[in-house]
Design an enzyme around this catalytic site. Structure first.
Site, PDB file in Angstrom:
ATOM      1  N   TRP A 125      17.051  -2.248   5.807  1.00 35.36           N
ATOM      2  CA  TRP A 125      15.679  -2.238   6.318  1.00 35.36           C
ATOM      3  C   TRP A 125      15.418  -1.024   7.193  1.00 35.36           C
ATOM      4  CZ3 TRP A 125      11.165  -4.825   5.482  1.00 35.36           C
ATOM      5  CH2 TRP A 125      11.223  -5.877   4.548  1.00 35.36           C
ATOM      6  N   GLU A 144      12.108 -14.762   2.857  1.00 35.32           N
ATOM      7  CA  GLU A 144      12.792 -13.603   2.272  1.00 35.32           C
ATOM      8  C   GLU A 144      14.039 -13.384   3.127  1.00 35.32           C
ATOM      9  OE1 GLU A 144      10.729  -9.872   2.659  1.00 35.32           O
ATOM     10  OE2 GLU A 144      11.859  -8.890   1.074  1.00 35.32           O
ATOM     11  N   HIS A 154       4.211 -13.924   3.070  1.00 33.72           N
ATOM     12  CA  HIS A 154       5.629 -13.695   2.795  1.00 33.72           C
ATOM     13  C   HIS A 154       6.363 -14.824   3.517  1.00 33.72           C
ATOM     14  CE1 HIS A 154       4.669  -9.480   1.926  1.00 33.72           C
ATOM     15  NE2 HIS A 154       5.920  -9.278   1.545  1.00 33.72           N
ATOM     16  N   ASP A 205       0.782  -1.240   0.000  1.00 31.67           N
ATOM     17  CA  ASP A 205       0.000   0.000   0.000  1.00 31.67           C
ATOM     18  C   ASP A 205       0.819   1.298   0.000  1.00 31.67           C
ATOM     19  OD1 ASP A 205       0.894  -0.422   2.590  1.00 31.67           O
ATOM     20  OD2 ASP A 205      -1.049  -0.147   3.566  1.00 31.67           O
ATOM     21  N   HIS A 258       8.011 -13.934  -2.162  1.00 33.11           N
ATOM     22  CA  HIS A 258       9.478 -13.985  -2.247  1.00 33.11           C
ATOM     23  C   HIS A 258      10.033 -15.411  -2.282  1.00 33.11           C
ATOM     24  CE1 HIS A 258      10.003  -9.704  -2.059  1.00 33.11           C
ATOM     25  NE2 HIS A 258       9.259  -9.642  -0.967  1.00 33.11           N
ATOM     26  N   PHE A 289      14.624   1.573   4.764  1.00 31.37           N
ATOM     27  CA  PHE A 289      13.333   1.216   4.185  1.00 31.37           C
ATOM     28  C   PHE A 289      12.200   1.659   5.124  1.00 31.37           C
ATOM     29  CE2 PHE A 289       9.968  -1.937   3.387  1.00 31.37           C
ATOM     30  CZ  PHE A 289       9.863  -1.873   2.012  1.00 31.37           C
ATOM     31  N   GLY A 336       6.988  -7.030   7.079  1.00 32.80           N
ATOM     32  CA  GLY A 336       8.097  -6.496   7.868  1.00 32.80           C
ATOM     33  C   GLY A 336       9.338  -7.329   7.638  1.00 32.80           C
ATOM     34  N   PHE A 364       8.821   4.470   4.985  1.00 36.85           N
ATOM     35  CA  PHE A 364       7.483   4.056   5.401  1.00 36.85           C
ATOM     36  C   PHE A 364       6.919   5.024   6.448  1.00 36.85           C
ATOM     37  CE2 PHE A 364       4.406   1.282   7.401  1.00 36.85           C
ATOM     38  CZ  PHE A 364       3.886   0.602   6.318  1.00 36.85           C
ATOM     39  N   ASP A 390       6.488  -5.501  -5.526  1.00 36.05           N
ATOM     40  CA  ASP A 390       6.698  -5.263  -4.097  1.00 36.05           C
ATOM     41  C   ASP A 390       6.490  -3.788  -3.687  1.00 36.05           C
ATOM     42  OD1 ASP A 390       7.024  -6.468  -1.672  1.00 36.05           O
ATOM     43  OD2 ASP A 390       9.210  -6.493  -1.697  1.00 36.05           O
ATOM     44  N   ASP A 391       7.510  -2.951  -3.891  1.00 37.66           N
ATOM     45  CA  ASP A 391       7.434  -1.542  -3.475  1.00 37.66           C
ATOM     46  C   ASP A 391       8.008  -0.628  -4.549  1.00 37.66           C
ATOM     47  OD1 ASP A 391       6.714  -2.012  -0.469  1.00 37.66           O
ATOM     48  OD2 ASP A 391       8.456  -3.294  -0.822  1.00 37.66           O
TER      49      ASP A 391
END
Ligand SMILES: *[C@@H]1O[C@H](CO)[C@@H](O)[C@H](O)[C@H]1NC(C)=O
Ligand SMILES: *[C@@H]1O[C@H](CO)[C@@H](O)[C@H](O)[C@H]1NC(C)=O
Ligand SMILES: *[C@@H]1O[C@H](CO)[C@@H](O)[C@H](O)[C@H]1NC(C)=O
Ligand SMILES: *[C@@H]1O[C@H](CO)[C@@H](O)[C@H](O)[C@H]1NC(C)=O
Ligand SMILES: [Zn+2]
Length: 524
Positions: free
Chosen positions: A217, A369, A366, A131, A394, A220, A339, A224, A451-452
């Protein structure tokens, strides 16, 4: 030709021929006979080699697709471009974009004819996208021009926009940053400076290498945290989702399954919202979009809150999932957890709770990954399958779990591969080493997703398709592979049987007209 390649038969024939050749030498037969025997042996070798290649070609993803005459015309065009790109790379690797880091290659990829062809191609659906990372950063930047938007700017030397929030008054004091109206900041400084700074923090650019996955992450998550305040503002949310559908549609996508954390929306007057309001807005966006785009198949929600929570909170999630299903039976597809997997709790922790709603709620987990082996994270793959997941997100660690692979094949569990995400989040360097190549080679049920895409400025799907086609699939894989990927996205989408037929028809209509367009382009 041997109908089917058969190693044992080959070895037997080879054994006999070799012995004949040895005897010929021992008995000092005329050179003519020895020559004939050797020629026979070479012929056998070549036949066998061709048979093996043919078998591998038929068994790969898309290998069973038979292209019709018009499709073969398109195929020639596409393969010409693909081989051209690959030849350049084989000749000098520095010229090869698809093996480099995406941040360096994406503009150059954009400019290739192949990319433009793939962009126009009807690619089916995207079954894995989140999203908060759906839209282009240009659009996000435009959103930041709305009034009453505050930014919380770090107090440290390195300027960082940590949060965004719409508010009539200055928001509550934060420890690490100071609130300022974005319009005031733009008035103080040059607004293009502010834009540039903001843009830099809405994506992972420009840094390519982080110390390790933990560091990636962290970065990342900072994106977010920044966008959530911008997007979960009630007047923005529905428009944002609508815009996402537009961008995906323009990229040759007709169906989208959105994994959403379902943020609680807010407005300027203290309106009381729940996840039902969030979902209703998403669904409204989809209904409006469908009404004005007859080729749009639709979108669906996979409720995917964060995986690192207490047991009590997790129980709430499942309550939410049941609530969503009862309120939005035609929009809610299922449940997942998101996450950083290495850091979150493993699926097994929640197994009891999940088993209790198995059958009522579909799972799209998921799993795997990770680059670890023999840990809870890669073993999430086992848990996902045991819990009856419909697809696996993944699954980078899949090759380390042959039993899971077997089960995936047997139970027809699709594997959602997101090539660029895997590279940017530093699980894989050069995409030629992506483990999904093995899945392609052996025709596993694979779909390609993004994915993003917003976080790496990729198109909603085309860049990932490009990578899959150029370097994950064989150099020889052709339009049959691309068609199979599109077909798989329909075959494994969260559809009822009749919806699936309808979805297929909508895709096929577009596919045929795309093929027709290429044909008329060739003859005109
Ligand atoms: C390969 O291409 C790069 C960049 O265009 C160039 O600098 C290099 O000299 C080339 N190498 C060879 C062996 O041609
Ligand atoms: C790449 O192409 C896409 C689609 O054609 C476009 O939206 C995007 O702006 C392009 N990006 C660059 C950097 O050229
Ligand atoms: C949220 O949805 C409920 C219905 O579920 C509605 O009554 C309420 O007005 C909505 N809240 C806001 C602030 O729009
Ligand atoms: C939201 O709910 C709170 C507590 O139930 C209430 O005090 C407030 O008036 C509500 N706000 C609106 C806009 O209805
Ligand atoms: Zn994901």
């Amino acid at each position: 030709m041997m109908a089917n390649c058969c190693w044992l038969r080959y070895l037997a024939a080879l054994f006999i021929l070799t012995n004949c050749l040895v005897f010929a030498l021992l008995l000092d037969l005329p050179a003519f006979d020895r020559h004939a025997l050797l020629a026979e042996r070479v012929r056998l070798y070549e036949t066998m080699r061709a048979n093996i290649l043919e078998k591998e070609s038929n068994n790969q993803l898309g290998g069973r697709i038979v292209l019709n005459a018009k499709e073969r015309v398109a195929n020639e065009l596409i393969m010409f471009e693909k081989k051209h790109e690959l030849e350049r790379g084989l000749h000098n690797l520095s010229n090869f974009q698809a093996s480099q880091h995406f941040f360096r290659s994406f503009t150059k990829i954009n400019n290739t004819i192949l990319f433009q062809r793939l962009r126009a191609m009807p690619k089916g659906g995207v079954l894995h996208a989140h999203d908060m990372a759906l839209c282009s950063s240009d659009y996000l930047l435009k959103l930041t021009y709305r009034e009453h938007l505050w930014a919380c700017v770090s107090k440290s030397v390195e300027k960082e926009y940590q949060k965004l929030l719409f508010s009539l008054m200055q928001p509550q004091v934060e420890e690490t940053c100071e609130w300022a109206l974005l319009s005031a900041l733009r008035a103080e400084e040059q607004s293009d400076v502010v834009d540039k700074e903001l843009l830099a923090q809405l994506t992972m650019y420009p840094q390519e290498e982080f110390e390790n996955e933990d560091a990636v992450w962290r970065r990342f998550r900072s994106i977010f945290r920044l966008v959530i305040g911008l997007l979960s503002y009630a007047p923005v949310w529905e428009q944002y989702i609508y815009r996402a559908l537009e961008e995906f549609h323009e990229d040759g996508v007709q169906y989208l399954e959105i994994r959403s954390v379902l943020p609680i929306l807010y407005d300027l007057v203290g309106g009381n919202f729940t996840i039902l309001n969030t979902t209703r807005a998403m669904r409204n966006a989809d209904l409006r979009f469908r009404a004005s785009h007859s080729d749009w198949i639709g979108s669906r929600l996979i409720y995917a809150p964060t995986r690192r929570v207490s047991d009590a909170r997790f129980a709430e999630y499942l309550g939410n999932a049941l609530l969503l299903k009862s309120h939005f039976p035609d929009y809610f597809a299922g449940f997942d957890l998101v996450g950083f997997e290495d850091e979150g709790r493993p699926l097994r922790d929640y197994a009891g709770e999940l088993l209790s709603i198995q059958g009522e709620i579909d799972f799209y987990f998921h799993a795997g990954e990770t680059n670890w082996y023999g840990t809870n994270t890669d073993e999430n793959l086992l848990d996902a399958v045991l819990l009856g997941t419909k697809r696996i997100g993944h699954g980078l660690a899949l090759l380390k779990h042959p039993e899971v692979l077997r089960a995936a094949r047997l139970q027809n569990i699709a594997l959602e591969v997101n090539p660029i995400s895997n590279q940017v989040l530093q699980y894989i360097g050069d995409l030629r080493t992506h483990p999904a190549a093995v899945l392609f080679a052996d025709n596993y049920p694979v779909v390609i997703a993004s994915d993003d895409p917003s976080f790496w400025k990729a198109t909603p799907l085309t860049h990932d398709f490009y990578m899959a086609f150029m370097v994950i699939a064989s150099r020889k894989a052709d339009l049959g592979l691309l068609k199979q990927l599109a077909l798989n996205s329909i075959a494994y989408g969260a559809f009822s049987a009749s919806e699936r037929v309808e979805a297929y028809e909508k895709w096929n209509l577009k596919w045929e007209s795309w093929i027709d367009d290429i044909n008329s382009e060739m003859t005109s």
